[in-house]
Design a protein around this motif. Structure first.
Motif, short mmCIF file in Angstrom:
data_model
loop_
_atom_site.label_atom_id
_atom_site.label_comp_id
_atom_site.label_asym_id
_atom_site.label_seq_id
_atom_site.Cartn_x
_atom_site.Cartn_y
_atom_site.Cartn_z
N SER A 45 0.85 -1.19 0.00
CA SER A 45 0.00 0.00 0.00
C SER A 45 0.88 1.24 0.00
CB SER A 45 -0.94 0.01 1.21
OG SER A 45 -0.21 0.14 2.41
N VAL A 46 0.37 2.30 -0.60
CA VAL A 46 1.08 3.58 -0.68
C VAL A 46 0.15 4.66 -0.13
CG1 VAL A 46 2.15 5.29 -2.18
CG2 VAL A 46 2.40 2.85 -2.69
N ASN A 47 0.52 5.18 1.02
CA ASN A 47 -0.33 6.20 1.68
C ASN A 47 -1.76 5.70 1.81
OD1 ASN A 47 1.87 8.00 1.80
ND2 ASN A 47 1.45 8.74 -0.27
N GLY A 48 -1.92 4.42 2.14
CA GLY A 48 -3.23 3.84 2.32
C GLY A 48 -3.90 3.35 1.06
N ASN A 49 -3.26 3.58 -0.11
CA ASN A 49 -3.81 3.16 -1.40
C ASN A 49 -3.25 1.79 -1.74
OD1 ASN A 49 -4.57 2.88 -4.13
ND2 ASN A 49 -4.58 5.12 -4.38
N ALA A 50 -4.12 0.81 -1.89
CA ALA A 50 -3.69 -0.58 -2.04
C ALA A 50 -3.11 -0.89 -3.41
CB ALA A 50 -4.87 -1.52 -1.77
N LYS A 95 2.28 5.20 -8.07
CA LYS A 95 1.23 5.57 -7.12
C LYS A 95 1.60 6.87 -6.39
CE LYS A 95 -1.71 1.93 -7.00
NZ LYS A 95 -3.18 2.04 -7.17
N VAL A 96 2.84 6.94 -5.93
CA VAL A 96 3.29 8.12 -5.19
C VAL A 96 3.18 9.37 -6.05
CG1 VAL A 96 5.31 9.24 -4.17
CG2 VAL A 96 4.82 6.85 -3.64
N LEU A 97 3.66 9.29 -7.30
CA LEU A 97 3.64 10.46 -8.18
C LEU A 97 2.22 10.84 -8.58
CD1 LEU A 97 6.71 9.68 -10.49
CD2 LEU A 97 6.59 11.21 -8.53
N SER A 98 1.37 9.86 -8.84
CA SER A 98 -0.01 10.14 -9.22
C SER A 98 -0.77 10.80 -8.08
CB SER A 98 -0.72 8.86 -9.66
OG SER A 98 -0.12 8.32 -10.81
N GLN A 99 -0.58 10.27 -6.85
CA GLN A 99 -1.24 10.87 -5.70
C GLN A 99 -0.80 12.31 -5.50
OE1 GLN A 99 -0.38 8.26 -2.40
NE2 GLN A 99 -1.52 6.54 -3.27
N LEU A 620 14.79 15.25 -7.90
CA LEU A 620 14.85 15.54 -6.47
C LEU A 620 13.45 15.54 -5.86
CD1 LEU A 620 17.52 18.40 -6.50
CD2 LEU A 620 17.84 16.05 -5.71
N TYR A 621 12.50 16.04 -6.63
CA TYR A 621 11.08 16.03 -6.21
C TYR A 621 10.60 14.60 -5.99
CZ TYR A 621 6.00 16.19 -7.17
OH TYR A 621 4.63 16.02 -7.15
N ILE A 622 10.96 13.70 -6.91
CA ILE A 622 10.58 12.29 -6.79
C ILE A 622 11.20 11.68 -5.53
CG2 ILE A 622 10.83 9.99 -7.81
CD1 ILE A 622 10.65 11.27 -10.56
N GLU A 623 12.50 11.95 -5.32
CA GLU A 623 13.18 11.41 -4.14
C GLU A 623 12.52 11.90 -2.86
OE1 GLU A 623 17.32 12.30 -4.37
OE2 GLU A 623 17.57 11.36 -6.34
N HIS A 624 12.14 13.17 -2.83
CA HIS A 624 11.48 13.73 -1.64
C HIS A 624 10.14 13.04 -1.40
CE1 HIS A 624 9.92 16.62 1.25
NE2 HIS A 624 8.85 16.76 0.48
N LEU A 625 9.35 12.86 -2.45
CA LEU A 625 8.04 12.22 -2.30
C LEU A 625 8.19 10.77 -1.82
CD1 LEU A 625 6.08 13.42 -5.47
CD2 LEU A 625 5.82 14.22 -3.12
N LYS A 627 10.56 9.52 -0.04
CA LYS A 627 10.96 9.50 1.38
C LYS A 627 9.78 9.81 2.29
CE LYS A 627 15.81 10.80 0.66
NZ LYS A 627 16.84 11.86 0.84
N GLN A 628 8.87 10.68 1.84
CA GLN A 628 7.74 11.09 2.66
C GLN A 628 6.59 10.10 2.62
OE1 GLN A 628 7.70 13.90 4.64
NE2 GLN A 628 9.85 14.07 4.05
N ALA A 629 6.54 9.27 1.58
CA ALA A 629 5.40 8.36 1.40
C ALA A 629 5.39 7.27 2.47
CB ALA A 629 5.46 7.74 0.01
#
Length: 640
Positions: A45-50, A95-99, A620-625, A627-629
């Motif tokens: 799951s990614v941020n609760g998205n299965a 998933k991370v980038l789409s969210q 860098l934006y992708i790497e940050h997301l 890490k935060q996900a």
């Protein structure tokens, strides 16, 4: 998704531009093909998205097929888990980038998706979107419409964000100058190559070392890949066409019913006078053209010498040298407005009224005419016969293909029923791996993917496979041979060679490190050359694009930094593609003023720098997301 399409285009930017152009087109009915799904098994799951097991398996299959299509040099069973991990990582990042894109207010509407899909050439038949072709290709790619649209939407959302980074980035004038100066920099180096082969006699390996390596790497390196042989039945349009019997009566009937198709259209030998009118003409230009046109009209009525008028008035410099002659043309070769007037010219010497075209105003003169002519039956008989054979064969091929698909699906445990009812022969191949076999059929990526498909390996017939247009196959497994260990006796020689090479390279590396340590300790190049028995090679006035010495030495030398203390020596060791090691000493850096570029070239250079900045910022934006996900993987992921 769409990775293979992107990989074969000129990059994501080209793809985005293409789909942006397509957004203006309309499409109805595509999304109605969506299908439901059973309760999914969650693998992450990614941020609760299965993320479901089905999504993982689908992405894995796409990656595996892509690897096979690109003729990967090796795809043993032991890489399956690695590829599945790659597939899961790809889904998670998507998933991370789409969210993040959705949270940022980016949207892609269903209407936009429909418009894009409607313009993809692969989904068209006769230049129109075909729902049947759409579902057929998606099925072949391992997609259903729902998953295809979801992945396409994710791609577009990510592209919107990426373009935002790229097009908002900029490079300052002083940065552009600094980069141009660095690109124009020159460097002098001294280097020596420590050949690994010189240590061969120093390397002694025991059988115990070889056996230990074999035991530690047996599952990853020393396995014979799985193999499969298949039974298959096929339909080929060309063979069906060759079996068709066309009667003389059928040929004559077709000839009579299609006289228009065997009629050569009339040809017109034309000359013209062109008064050119710019597309964005000013009022003054328009007035000048109208005045010139009025003079021409007046002279056409009084001066029958068309050739002289061409010299005086025509702006078509090419045809004007030939008295306005345009050669022999069919009406379809002309602009509609010109063709309409030309069709009224029935006698040589007739001249049309001036007509406006995309180029300006034209006056057409008929020099000669060849009336339409119906080809004789004898002239077209062979072509008609071939056409009728193809038509009958295509119809029969389509019918048989549908029956083959239905029969093989209805009788999934055997090809016997399909072969018997359709009068086809069951054929067989020899064993082949996921890399392919020794025939064109067993090297075909579609056949390989189908043969190693999970359902087929478990005993089912494959779906109908279009090998190429006009050639379809249904297959099933004849014999499956699992991956097996390579005996130590067979692997011993390869292990010895590999370990010997590694040991020699390690010794070469040790020498290079000792030379670097000596330089840092204040030893001279001459002292070190004598101690380790080598010679330094000088390379002067190197640029970043120098072809000699080899590229890795040039690249490394330009990545080196001159010490602030001039008493120190800048040096670095690097491993060469051959496995040898080189030691590089940076002798001199010469900063030359940047080359003066034309304004347009300088602007293009600055834009390219800005794009590079934008791409770095996006990464860098992708790497940050990432890490935060909040990413969770189930314990069963490695078993999927």
């Amino acid at each position: 998704m769409l990775q293979s399409i992107r990989d074969r285009s000129q990059g994501w930017l080209t793809w985005f531009l293409v789909i942006t152009i397509c957004i203006s087109f309309a499409l109805w009915g595509i999304h109605s093909y969506f299908e439901g799904a059973s309760t999914p098994q969650i693998v992450a799951s990614v941020n609760g998205n299965a993320i479901t097991k089905q999504q993982l398996q689908s992405t894995y299959e796409h990656l595996r097929q892509q690897q096979q299509a690109e003729n990967a040099s090796n795809f043993p069973i032991v890489t399956e888990q690695q590829l599945k991990r790659e597939a899961l990582a790809q889904i998670i990042q998507t998933k991370v980038l789409s969210q993040a894109a959705l949270d940022g207010g980016y949207r892609v509407s269903q209407a936009q998706l429909n418009a894009i899909v409607a313009q993809i050439p692969a989904f068209k038949v006769n230049d129109k979107f075909s729902p049947e072709r759409f579902t057929e290709i998606l099925s072949r790619m391992g997609y259903n419409p729902d998953s295809f649209f979801q992945d396409l939407q994710a791609d577009l959302l990510q592209n919107q964000v990426q373009l935002g980074f790229v097009y908002s980035a900029f490079a300052l004038p002083n940065e552009v100058q600094q980069v141009q100066a660095l690109l124009n920099q020159r460097r002098d180096i001294a280097y020596t190559v420590i050949a690994a082969s010189q240590f061969k006699e120093k390397v002694k390996l025991t059988d115990e070392q070889l056996i230990n390596y074999y035991n530690q790497h047996q599952t990853s390196e020393f396995r014979m890949p799985e193999q499969v042989s298949i039974n298959y039945i096929e339909l080929e349009l060309n063979k069906i066409a060759a079996e068709q019997k066309i009667t003389e009566q059928e040929i004559r009937q077709y000839y009579q019913d299609n006289l228009a198709n065997v009629t050569e259209p009339a040809r017109y030998h034309l000359a013209h006078i062109l008064i050119r009118l710019p597309k964005a003409a000013t009022e003054q230009q328009l007035a000048e053209v109208q005045q010139k046109l009025a003079k021409l009209n007046a002279q056409l009525k009084t001066n029958p010498n068309f050739s002289e008028l061409v010299k005086t008035y025509s702006d078509d410099v090419v045809s004007a040298k030939q008295e306005g002659d345009l050669g022999w043309l069919h009406l379809v070769d002309l602009e509609p407005a010109v063709a309409k007037l030309a069709a009224k010219l029935t006698k040589p010497g007739m001249i049309t009224e001036p007509v406006q075209t995309q180029y300006g105003y034209e006056v057409i003169k008929l020099l000669a005419i060849e009336p339409e002519k119906v080809k004789s039956f004898a002239q077209v008989k062979a072509n008609i016969k071939q056409r009728l054979e193809q038509q009958k064969a295509q119809q029969l091929f389509t019918e048989l293909s549908d029956k083959l698909a239905d029969l093989s699906f209805s009788n999934p445990d055997s090809l016997d029923t399909s072969a018997k009812q359709l009068g086809l022969t069951i054929q067989q191949t020899s064993l082949f791996t996921r890399e392919g076999g020794n025939t064109s059929l067993t090297r075909n990526p579609k056949i390989i993917a189908a043969a190693f498909n999970k359902d087929v390996l478990e005993g089912s017939n494959s779906d109908l496979i279009e090998v190429v247009p006009g050639h379809v196959i249904v297959l099933r497994v004849n014999h499956f041979k699992p991956a097996t260990p390579v005996p130590f006796a067979n692997a011993k020689s390869a292990i010895k060679t590999k370990l010997q090479k590694q040991a020699m390279q390690n010794l070469a590396k040790q020498d290079s490190e000792q030379i670097i340590a000596g330089l840092k300790a204040g030893k001279t190049q001459e002292e070190l050359a004598k101690k380790y028995s080598f010679k330094w090679t000088e390379a002067t006035n190197l640029t970043r694009h120098s072809e000699s010495p080899e590229m890795i030495l040039v690249k490394t030398s330009f990545n080196m930094t001159q010490p602030a203390n001039k008493a120190q020596t800048a040096s670095q060791a690097v491993q060469l593609p051959s496995g040898d090691f080189a030691v590089i000493v940076l002798k001199k850096v010469t900063n030359l003023p940047p080359k003066k570029l034309p304004a347009q070239a300088n602007e293009a250079f600055a834009k390219q720098m800005a794009i590079s900045y934008g791409q770095v910022a996006y990464q860098l934006y992708i790497e940050h997301l990432m890490k935060q996900a909040k990413i969770k993987r189930t314990d069963s992921v490695s078993d999927n």
